[in-house]
Scaffold this motif. Structure first.
Motif, PDB file in Angstrom:
ATOM      1  N   ASN A 117       0.824  -1.204   0.000  1.00  0.00           N
ATOM      2  CA  ASN A 117       0.000   0.000   0.000  1.00  0.00           C
ATOM      3  C   ASN A 117       0.867   1.268   0.000  1.00  0.00           C
ATOM      4  OD1 ASN A 117      -2.381   1.403  -0.137  1.00  0.00           O
ATOM      5  ND2 ASN A 117      -2.684   1.446   2.077  1.00  0.00           N
ATOM      6  N   LEU A 118       1.773   1.333  -0.959  1.00  0.00           N
ATOM      7  CA  LEU A 118       2.640   2.516  -1.103  1.00  0.00           C
ATOM      8  C   LEU A 118       1.819   3.567  -1.836  1.00  0.00           C
ATOM      9  CD1 LEU A 118       5.918   0.677  -2.230  1.00  0.00           C
ATOM     10  CD2 LEU A 118       5.172   1.258   0.089  1.00  0.00           C
ATOM     11  N   ASP A 119       0.908   4.167  -1.123  1.00  0.00           N
ATOM     12  CA  ASP A 119      -0.145   4.920  -1.811  1.00  0.00           C
ATOM     13  C   ASP A 119       0.225   6.359  -2.137  1.00  0.00           C
ATOM     14  OD1 ASP A 119      -0.183   5.469   0.937  1.00  0.00           O
ATOM     15  OD2 ASP A 119      -2.284   6.043   0.900  1.00  0.00           O
ATOM     16  N   ILE A 120       1.306   6.828  -1.539  1.00  0.00           N
ATOM     17  CA  ILE A 120       1.703   8.214  -1.815  1.00  0.00           C
ATOM     18  C   ILE A 120       2.927   8.216  -2.715  1.00  0.00           C
ATOM     19  CG2 ILE A 120       2.662  10.308  -0.762  1.00  0.00           C
ATOM     20  CD1 ILE A 120       0.888   9.461   1.722  1.00  0.00           C
ATOM     21  N   CYS A 121       2.759   8.741  -3.898  1.00  0.00           N
ATOM     22  CA  CYS A 121       3.904   8.859  -4.790  1.00  0.00           C
ATOM     23  C   CYS A 121       4.290  10.330  -4.850  1.00  0.00           C
ATOM     24  CB  CYS A 121       3.578   8.331  -6.179  1.00  0.00           C
ATOM     25  SG  CYS A 121       4.968   8.456  -7.300  1.00  0.00           S
ATOM     26  N   THR A 165       6.428  19.936  -6.930  1.00  0.00           N
ATOM     27  CA  THR A 165       6.404  18.539  -6.497  1.00  0.00           C
ATOM     28  C   THR A 165       4.999  17.989  -6.717  1.00  0.00           C
ATOM     29  OG1 THR A 165       8.209  18.851  -4.947  1.00  0.00           O
ATOM     30  CG2 THR A 165       6.777  16.964  -4.554  1.00  0.00           C
ATOM     31  N   VAL A 166       4.953  16.891  -7.454  1.00  0.00           N
ATOM     32  CA  VAL A 166       3.664  16.269  -7.751  1.00  0.00           C
ATOM     33  C   VAL A 166       3.417  15.156  -6.739  1.00  0.00           C
ATOM     34  CG1 VAL A 166       2.326  14.993  -9.472  1.00  0.00           C
ATOM     35  CG2 VAL A 166       3.902  16.806 -10.209  1.00  0.00           C
ATOM     36  N   PHE A 167       2.239  15.173  -6.140  1.00  0.00           N
ATOM     37  CA  PHE A 167       1.798  14.090  -5.268  1.00  0.00           C
ATOM     38  C   PHE A 167       0.745  13.291  -6.014  1.00  0.00           C
ATOM     39  CE2 PHE A 167       3.890  14.634  -1.237  1.00  0.00           C
ATOM     40  CZ  PHE A 167       4.444  15.900  -1.388  1.00  0.00           C
ATOM     41  N   ARG A 168       1.120  12.083  -6.346  1.00  0.00           N
ATOM     42  CA  ARG A 168       0.256  11.228  -7.170  1.00  0.00           C
ATOM     43  C   ARG A 168      -0.270  10.080  -6.331  1.00  0.00           C
ATOM     44  NH1 ARG A 168       3.180   7.026 -11.336  1.00  0.00           N
ATOM     45  NH2 ARG A 168       1.446   5.580 -11.455  1.00  0.00           N
ATOM     46  N   GLN A 169      -1.593   9.913  -6.324  1.00  0.00           N
ATOM     47  CA  GLN A 169      -2.161   8.746  -5.634  1.00  0.00           C
ATOM     48  C   GLN A 169      -1.686   7.515  -6.407  1.00  0.00           C
ATOM     49  OE1 GLN A 169      -4.101   5.991  -5.553  1.00  0.00           O
ATOM     50  NE2 GLN A 169      -3.970   5.963  -3.324  1.00  0.00           N
ATOM     51  N   ASN A 170      -1.173   6.532  -5.689  1.00  0.00           N
ATOM     52  CA  ASN A 170      -0.338   5.515  -6.325  1.00  0.00           C
ATOM     53  C   ASN A 170      -0.972   4.140  -6.436  1.00  0.00           C
ATOM     54  OD1 ASN A 170       2.201   5.370  -7.475  1.00  0.00           O
ATOM     55  ND2 ASN A 170       3.262   4.820  -5.586  1.00  0.00           N
ATOM     56  N   THR A 171      -2.154   3.961  -5.865  1.00  0.00           N
ATOM     57  CA  THR A 171      -2.670   2.591  -5.791  1.00  0.00           C
ATOM     58  C   THR A 171      -4.078   2.422  -6.367  1.00  0.00           C
ATOM     59  OG1 THR A 171      -3.316   3.187  -3.533  1.00  0.00           O
ATOM     60  CG2 THR A 171      -1.337   1.837  -3.782  1.00  0.00           C
ATOM     61  N   ALA A 187      -0.712  14.526   2.450  1.00  0.00           N
ATOM     62  CA  ALA A 187       0.738  14.504   2.189  1.00  0.00           C
ATOM     63  C   ALA A 187       1.155  15.761   1.433  1.00  0.00           C
ATOM     64  CB  ALA A 187       1.112  13.252   1.402  1.00  0.00           C
ATOM     65  N   ALA A 188       0.337  16.172   0.481  1.00  0.00           N
ATOM     66  CA  ALA A 188       0.649  17.368  -0.311  1.00  0.00           C
ATOM     67  C   ALA A 188       0.643  18.612   0.584  1.00  0.00           C
ATOM     68  CB  ALA A 188      -0.344  17.511  -1.459  1.00  0.00           C
ATOM     69  N   PHE A 189      -0.364  18.721   1.438  1.00  0.00           N
ATOM     70  CA  PHE A 189      -0.447  19.895   2.320  1.00  0.00           C
ATOM     71  C   PHE A 189       0.691  19.906   3.345  1.00  0.00           C
ATOM     72  CE2 PHE A 189      -4.589  20.797   0.576  1.00  0.00           C
ATOM     73  CZ  PHE A 189      -4.705  22.169   0.736  1.00  0.00           C
ATOM     74  N   ILE A 208       1.362  20.007  -6.495  1.00  0.00           N
ATOM     75  CA  ILE A 208       0.169  19.573  -7.227  1.00  0.00           C
ATOM     76  C   ILE A 208      -0.202  18.178  -6.747  1.00  0.00           C
ATOM     77  CG2 ILE A 208      -0.837  19.139  -9.501  1.00  0.00           C
ATOM     78  CD1 ILE A 208       0.886  21.065 -10.737  1.00  0.00           C
ATOM     79  N   VAL A 209      -1.472  17.970  -6.522  1.00  0.00           N
ATOM     80  CA  VAL A 209      -1.917  16.652  -6.072  1.00  0.00           C
ATOM     81  C   VAL A 209      -2.969  16.136  -7.050  1.00  0.00           C
ATOM     82  CG1 VAL A 209      -3.550  17.695  -4.408  1.00  0.00           C
ATOM     83  CG2 VAL A 209      -2.856  15.319  -4.133  1.00  0.00           C
TER      84      VAL A 209
END
Ligand code: NAI
Ligand code: MG
Length: 415
Positions: free
Chosen positions: A106-110, A141-147, A202-204, A269-270
């Motif tokens: 569950n590495l959900d934060i990229c 920095t982009v925060f991408r939901q990863n899962t 995580a982005a905030f 950016i998220v």
């Protein structure tokens, strides 16, 4: 015993060239760690029918921290053809080990920083309306939901009757109702509120740490009302906990246009999985491309850091190696941030910044040369020489271009 244990997973192709270089740099800043080698990738698939062996999963589960190079993956037909003859026809199916790793832990934060180094000849420039050019300083920095989202892997061509039946309960499905099963492909985009909350938070948190004034949620809620809608709604809720930080909202299509016009306006950016993947590649292209693009896959328990690039098979056999190790080294620096060694991380980034600014030492990509054995003769340095230059800035090596070192530090053990 060292303070940290890192599972090193070089993988395929150039992963084996760049990861040992990152370890040299980690050593140079005094990172107190033991390294445990783990297998992943194409050879594991060919010989074991599994690109992510259980022993690697166990090591990550135990040590919780991974530094990963890159893997090779191929379409299913080719994968089957390259399987060891003894394993063929036994029902082995190729799954991307990276996607599996992200889902398993569950590495959900990229997290994908796209931060320009001054003096990088690959940086984005913008023509002025009169004459000349601007080179805005991009720090995104982009925060991408990863899962979840479009990459959740829940999809069918010729969906089973039950699924068709469920789809038929939606009035908009009327338009597709007469399409024969084999001509109908469906990929499901799933967003859960809890995962949305985690990625936005995580982005905030990052914006707060860096002192940025805003976070941009980039979706398409006017069209993809339910899933993008939930992302945006969650972002609005989370934003209430950060009174000093403004939430902005953009649509993915417009955002891609704006990143070509005013990329410096976006610090954080998220986005959901597919949009975040697209955005992070697009922003990475403005700050040097694959040779500079680092990332972290961060879960509740386990975190794995890796360059965004793949195994670049066409350069994997070159001796000396020519690819840019900076993306890998920056990924290692992100790992240091993650484990609370921010001072060491900063030293690495400063050393890289110095090397790039001076411009004396550049890998082939930074010179816009075509990669290949000739690149070195055309003024490019090798992978090892670039690392040497970074080590020189860290006070480790006195003169640049000492004899090549291509082996891993001795503390990298095979298990
Ligand atoms: P790639 O990222 O491996 O390479 C594309 C091109 O980018 C290379 O040919 C090279 O010109 C350049 N490049 C990549 N890394 C570089 C570096 N460090 N320095 C300088 N130039 C660099 O992507 P490609 O060719 O699409 O895929 C090759 C293999 O890698 C495929 O099997 C693919 O599935 C896999 N892949 C794996 C990823 C991962 O492990 N995270 C990500 C992307 C692709
Ligand atoms: Mg990608």
């Amino acid at each position: 015993m060292a303070k940290h244990t890192v599972v090193t997973i070089p993988g395929d192709g150039i992963g084996n060239q760049v990861l040992p270089q990152a370890l040299r740099v980690l050593d140079a800043v005094g990172f107190d760690a033991d390294y445990v080698h783990a297998d992943i990738g194409w050879e594991c698939w060919r010989k074991e029918g599994n690109a992510l062996p259980q022993r690697t999963i166990d090591l990550l589960a135990r040590h919780k921290l991974g530094l990963f190079g890159a893997i090779t993956s191929k379409p299913n037909k080719e994968a089957q053809a390259e399987l060891d003859p003894e394993l063929r026809g036994k029902g082995y199916v190729y799954y991307s080990p990276i996607v599996t790793m992200r889902q398993k832990f569950n590495l959900d934060i990229c997290m994908r920083p796209c931060i320009a180094f001054e003096g990088n000849p690959l940086n984005y420039i913008r023509k002025r309306t009169n004459n000349g050019f601007d080179e805005p300083s991009i720090d995104t920095t982009v925060f991408r939901q990863n899962t979840e989202g479009m990459y959740a892997g829940i999809e069918w061509t010729n969906p089973p009757e039950k699924i068709r039946g469920a789809l038929a309960t939606h009035p908009k499905f009327d338009a597709f109702a007469s399409t024969p099963g084999p001509d109908l492909a469906v990929s499901v985009r799933i967003i859960t509120r809890s995962a949305a909350r985690r990625i936005v938070t995580a982005a905030f948190e990052y914006a707060k740490k860096r002192g940025f004034k805003g976070v941009t949620i980039c979706e398409k809620p006017n069209v993809v009302r339910e899933t993008s809608g939930m992302m945006e709604e969650t972002a609005r809720e989370v934003a209430k906990n950060y009174p000093g930080i403004t939430l902005w909202s953009t649509n993915i299509d417009a955002q891609l246009m704006w990143l070509n016009k005013n990329p410096e306006d976006y610090n954080v950016i998220v986005a959901s999985n597919l949009f975040g993947d697209i955005l992070s590649d697009a922003f990475a292209g403005l700050v040097g491309g694959l040779g500079f693009a680092a990332s972290g896959n961060i879960g509740d328990q386990v975190a794995v850091f890796e360059p965004t690039h793949g195994s670049a098979p066409k350069y994997a056999e070159l001796n000396p190696p020519i690819v840019n190790p900076i993306a890998m080294i920056l990924s290692a620096a992100m790992m240091l941030d993650h484990v609370g060694e921010g001072t060491q991380a900063e030293r690495i980034r400063r050393a890289i910044a110095d090397v790039v600014r001076e411009g004396r030492v550049r890998t082939y990509d930074m010179l816009r040369l075509s990669g290949g054995p000739k690149a070195i003769g055309q003024g490019a340095v090798s992978t090892v020489q670039m690392t040497d230059a970074i080590l020189e800035k860290l006070g480790e090596i006195r003169a640049f271009a000492r004899p090549a070192v291509s082996s891993a530090p001795s503390r990298m053990t095979q298990v």
